[in-house]
Every structure is written in C-alpha cells, then in structure tokens.
Design a protein around this motif. Structure first.
Motif, PDB file in Angstrom:
ATOM      1  N   GLY A  79       0.820  -1.200   0.000  1.00 51.06           N
ATOM      2  CA  GLY A  79       0.000   0.000   0.000  1.00 51.06           C
ATOM      3  C   GLY A  79       0.847   1.240   0.000  1.00 51.06           C
ATOM      4  O   GLY A  79       2.070   1.177  -0.205  1.00 51.06           O
ATOM      5  N   VAL A 127       2.032   4.447   2.223  1.00 52.14           N
ATOM      6  CA  VAL A 127       2.155   4.927   3.599  1.00 52.14           C
ATOM      7  C   VAL A 127       3.122   6.095   3.634  1.00 52.14           C
ATOM      8  O   VAL A 127       4.017   6.189   2.788  1.00 52.14           O
ATOM      9  N   PRO A 128       2.993   6.963   4.627  1.00 50.35           N
ATOM     10  CA  PRO A 128       3.974   8.043   4.773  1.00 50.35           C
ATOM     11  C   PRO A 128       5.253   7.512   5.405  1.00 50.35           C
ATOM     12  O   PRO A 128       5.255   6.449   6.048  1.00 50.35           O
ATOM     13  N   GLY A 141       5.858   5.219   8.661  1.00 46.20           N
ATOM     14  CA  GLY A 141       4.707   4.351   8.853  1.00 46.20           C
ATOM     15  C   GLY A 141       5.071   2.881   8.825  1.00 46.20           C
ATOM     16  O   GLY A 141       6.245   2.508   8.699  1.00 46.20           O
ATOM     17  N   SER A 142       4.051   2.053   8.917  1.00 49.51           N
ATOM     18  CA  SER A 142       4.246   0.605   8.962  1.00 49.51           C
ATOM     19  C   SER A 142       3.298  -0.106   8.005  1.00 49.51           C
ATOM     20  O   SER A 142       2.212   0.394   7.705  1.00 49.51           O
ATOM     21  N   LEU A 143       3.728  -1.249   7.565  1.00 50.49           N
ATOM     22  CA  LEU A 143       2.905  -2.152   6.773  1.00 50.49           C
ATOM     23  C   LEU A 143       3.257  -3.578   7.158  1.00 50.49           C
ATOM     24  O   LEU A 143       4.385  -3.851   7.586  1.00 50.49           O
ATOM     25  N   ASN A 196       8.399  -1.674   9.749  1.00 47.98           N
ATOM     26  CA  ASN A 196       8.217  -0.473  10.570  1.00 47.98           C
ATOM     27  C   ASN A 196       9.202   0.606  10.155  1.00 47.98           C
ATOM     28  O   ASN A 196      10.213   0.328   9.505  1.00 47.98           O
ATOM     29  N   THR A 232      10.411   2.010  -1.065  1.00 42.04           N
ATOM     30  CA  THR A 232       9.439   1.916  -2.144  1.00 42.04           C
ATOM     31  C   THR A 232       9.902   0.904  -3.177  1.00 42.04           C
ATOM     32  O   THR A 232      11.009   1.009  -3.711  1.00 42.04           O
ATOM     33  N   VAL A 276       4.656  -1.541  -2.591  1.00 42.34           N
ATOM     34  CA  VAL A 276       4.794  -0.724  -1.381  1.00 42.34           C
ATOM     35  C   VAL A 276       5.338   0.637  -1.807  1.00 42.34           C
ATOM     36  O   VAL A 276       6.384   0.715  -2.455  1.00 42.34           O
ATOM     37  N   VAL A 308       6.260   4.435  -0.249  1.00 40.85           N
ATOM     38  CA  VAL A 308       6.452   5.237   0.957  1.00 40.85           C
ATOM     39  C   VAL A 308       6.657   6.675   0.531  1.00 40.85           C
ATOM     40  O   VAL A 308       7.619   6.994  -0.178  1.00 40.85           O
TER      41      VAL A 308
END
Length: 127
Positions: A10, A12-13, A16-18, A84, A91, A123, A125
């Motif tokens: 996804g 995320v800034p 952030g975490s995924l 994390n 990215t 992903v 970022v």
C-alpha cells in the motif's frame, strides 16, 4: 502446483508501517526457505529477508535490519513481513519466493536463482 500469494502492500507516509503476508501452497517439501525480495524502479531485485522451514533460521539484509521482522505460522506456509519505520527508499514491488535449497537463507546477497516466485505487491512510501 506451487503457488505463492503476496499481499498487504500500500501507500504509507515515511515512518509508517505495513505488514506483508505470503501464503504458500501446493507443495510438500521436506525443507525449504521462503524469501522476501523487493525490486525498486531501475534497480535489481534483492532478497531482504528469509526464513527456513526446518530450522526456523531467519536472516535480514542490512538495509532492513532493525526495522523489518519476518515471522510465520508453525507450518511455515504463511510468512509475514512486518515493516516499521518505512523510508522512501523502501518503495518497491515486494515478492515472496520459495526455494527448496534452504541454505540459500544463509546467503541472501548471493541468491541468483529461485525455484518459485509469487506475484508482487507494491509498497510506496511517501516523503
């Protein structure tokens, strides 16, 4: 037929975490390793983390050490990558892969071939 399904990517800034998931099915190997790879635009695909079935050996490449954590279910058929403190340089398209040579998990940076690949999950970022 061996199948690997990655999910959880996804946008995320930074910071952030995924949590990525990889579900492996269609095989009955005595031992193997499941490896997370990633490929950023214009760069080579690199293995970043892995886990082996029999010994449960875990390894990480330096860029993700201390930030990413690999885990699995007891059967080592579902493997997760908790990411994390994500950075823009994380990215990439992330892939999970399986190889019957579990020893490849002891040399992530030397892997050149893999038995089975799954489709990737993106992903991104943002900075």
């Amino acid at each position: 037929e061996v199948q690997l399904q990655a999910s959880g990517g996804g946008l995320v800034p930074a910071g952030g975490s995924l949590r990525l998931s990889c579900v492996a099915s269609g095989f009955n190997f005595y031992d193997y390793t499941i490896i997370w790879f990633r490929q950023a635009p214009g760069k080579e695909r690199e293995g970043i983390s892995c886990i082996t079935k029999s010994s449960g050996h875990i390894a990480y490449r330096d860029p993700v050490k201390g930030r990413f954590t690999i885990s699995s279910n007891n059967a080592k058929t579902s493997v997760y990558l908790q990411m994390n403190n994500l950075k823009p340089e994380d990215t990439a398209t992330y892939y999970c892969a399986l190889d019957q040579w579990a020893s490849k998990c002891y040399g992530l940076e030397y892997i050149r071939t893999i038995d089975y690949w799954g489709k990737g999950t993106q992903v991104t970022v943002s900075s």
